[in-house]
Motif scaffolding. Structure first.
Motif, short mmCIF file in Angstrom:
data_model
loop_
_atom_site.label_atom_id
_atom_site.label_comp_id
_atom_site.label_asym_id
_atom_site.label_seq_id
_atom_site.Cartn_x
_atom_site.Cartn_y
_atom_site.Cartn_z
N GLU A 73 0.90 -1.15 0.03
CA GLU A 73 -0.04 -0.10 0.06
C GLU A 73 0.91 1.21 -0.07
N GLU A 103 1.11 -6.59 8.65
CA GLU A 103 1.45 -5.33 7.65
C GLU A 103 2.42 -4.47 8.54
N LYS A 129 -4.52 -6.18 14.13
CA LYS A 129 -5.15 -5.76 12.72
C LYS A 129 -6.32 -5.48 12.97
MG MG Z 1 -4.36 -1.62 4.80
#
Ligand code: MG
Ligand code: ADP
Length: 485
Positions: free
Chosen positions: A13, A216, A267
């Motif tokens: 991202e 992430e 998350k």
């Molecule tokens: Mg994301």
């Protein structure tokens, strides 16, 4: 278990700050580096009674990116509120796009280490506002909040999970960086946070087609940190998986000082954010003519330019790629070639060699190069017409770097003209051979393949005697005929 048994899967991202003068929904300036909290207006702070208005320039920039990536531009897209609490988010929500982003699909091509090309698909690119910043080093035992960045326009570019290694991920990031700089939609300045990425990483057993659980890693703001953070994360997950432990889906932070990632928070799922269409903003409608106008005005894109460098200038793939890799560099190169009667190979060599080294030494970008393309071309022309040797060229280059003088003026004032008078060179050759009888003898008694190396010694001596001004080829020829007599 061994390495080959896990396949790495990565999706990025990438957050790109758009180079608009004002914010995404207000007229406050976006310039970097102002005193804290002087560039956040009532709209950025979400004070009661204010209404956001969309910045048309930011919309155009997002469309530019989408068109350049071969994506679909939505005729109708919607801004949504993403609700969460954080000190740098005064409104308690971020205006983003969720179900209907402005850009969907598309892709970019990266080059792999073996030279092969691979397409990386994009899922979407949406417009959103940036948050403010927490400042942890300004006060003792307290954190400050700087809201200057709040409301700055971003596009968030989301790739499909198509990347298979840290190197591929960095190649993808670089490619996007090149593209946004070509398009002029962002300064891409990574130190200032204008270009940063989150890396989603998971492993799965080789051959499996389902995705493993991912983590992430947030806010990677350099190519090197991205590569290191992903490599670290692959290793960490592998170690867990190999002893049969599960990966926790979570957000992690990379610590460059320790070269490790650590958990930041578990998350969130999308439904934690309670996304809903922002009632203060109308859906964004784009008519086809607007999109076509933007398409028509797109500049030549990096891949096309690289292809043209290969074809039209006869450069190698690696040279073409490097020179086309940044728009300013590519412009500089083409200006130099045009001014140097099409001498592309020499121009490429000087730009990627001497010029790039000098820029790096002085920590300058090509935009700040003290030698402009026309002056460099002046030097290239004198090397091409053999007025000076390549070696003398380096001296001319250094003198040009330090002054505003043209190559010709430096060549004259320093007496750097190549000696082409055969008599003069022949005399130096004869003197050198006479002064080194042992080496001459050795040369004569050596087979051809050894002679190549031995003659280098004599060439060096003659070049020294001529102070670099003799034509090395001529010296070679004369030495050969004398030694082989
Ligand atoms: Mg994301
Ligand atoms: P979210 O926005 O909630 O983080 P998305 O599903 O939109 O999640 O995906 C965000 C990014 O994570 C995309 O780049 C996608 O390719 C990547 N991604 C999704 N699942 C995985 C996975 N299992 N492994 C690696 N990357 C993944």
């Amino acid at each position: 278990m061994r390495q080959g048994q896990w396949e790495t899967v990565i999706g990025l991202e990438i957050h790109v700050q758009l180079a608009t003068r004002s914010k995404l929904f207000s007229g406050a300036p976006t310039a970097f580096g102002a005193e804290p909290n002087v560039q956040a207006c009532a709209i950025d702070l979400g004070l009661p009674g204010v209404l956001p208005t969309i910045n048309g320039e930011a919309v155009k920039m997002a469309v530019k990116f989408g068109l350049a990536a071969g994506a679909t531009i939505a005729r109708h897209s919607v801004f949504a509120r993403k609700n969460y609490f954080y000190p740098d988010l005064p409104k308690g929500y971020q205006i983003s796009q969720y179900e209907l982003p402005i850009v969907s699909g598309g892709g970019i091509e990266i080059e792999l280490d073996d030279g092969a090309r691979k397409r990386i698909n994009l899922i979407r690119a949406h417009l959103e506002e940036d948050a403010g910043k927490s400042v942890h080093d300004a006060f003792q035992a307290m954190s400050g909040i700087d809201l200057n960045r709040a409301g700055t326009p971003l596009i968030e570019i989301v790739t499909a999970p198509d990347l298979r290694s840290a190197r591929e991920a960095v190649a993808c990031m670089r490619k996007v960086h090149t593209l946004i700089r070509y398009l002029g939609i962002s300064d891409g300045n990574m130190q200032e946070g204008s270009f940063r990425c989150d890396a989603n990483v998971s492993l799965r057993p080789a051959g499996s087609t389902t995705l493993g659980t991912r983590t992430e890693t947030k806010n990677l703001n350099s190519f090197r940190f991205t590569e290191l953070a992903i490599e670290h994360e692959i290793e960490r997950q592998r170690e867990l998986l190999e002893v049969g432990q599960a990966i926790t889906q979570e957000t992690r932070l990379y610590d460059p000082e320790r070269n490790e990632t650590r958990p930041m928070r578990s998350k969130e799922e999308a439904n934690d954010y309670r996304y809903f269409p922002d009632p203060d903003l109308l859906p964004l409608e784009l008519d086809p003519e607007t999109i076509e106008t933007i398409r028509r005005d797109l500049p030549e894109l990096p891949d096309a330019r690289c292809g043209r460098f290969l074809r039209d200038y006869g450069l190698s793939p690696a040279d073409s790629q490097q020179l086309a890799g940044a728009r300013e560099l590519a412009d500089y190169f083409e200006a130099a070639v045009a001014a140097a009667s099409g001498e592309a190979k020499l121009a490429a060599n000087w730009i990627m060699g001497e010029l790039t080294a000098a820029l790096n030494r002085n920590n300058l970008g090509i935009g700040q190069c003290p030698i402009d393309a026309a002056r460099l071309a002046g030097l290239i022309l004198r090397i091409r017409d053999r007025t000076i040797t390549g070696k003398a060229g380096k001296e001319v280059f250094d003198a040009m770097w330090e002054s505003d003088l043209e190559a010709d003026a430096i060549i004259e004032s320093r007496g750097l003209r190549q000696v082409t008078d055969t008599g003069e060179i022949a005399a130096m050759v004869a003197e050198t051979v006479a002064a080194n009888p042992a080496q001459a003898e050795q040369y004569r008694n050596s087979p051809a393949e050894k002679r190549v190396k031995l003659i280098g010694y004599f060439v060096g001596q003659v070049m020294k005697k001529s102070r670099g001004k003799a034509d090395p080829q001529q010296v070679n020829d004369l030495l050969r005929s004398l030694l082989e007599k």
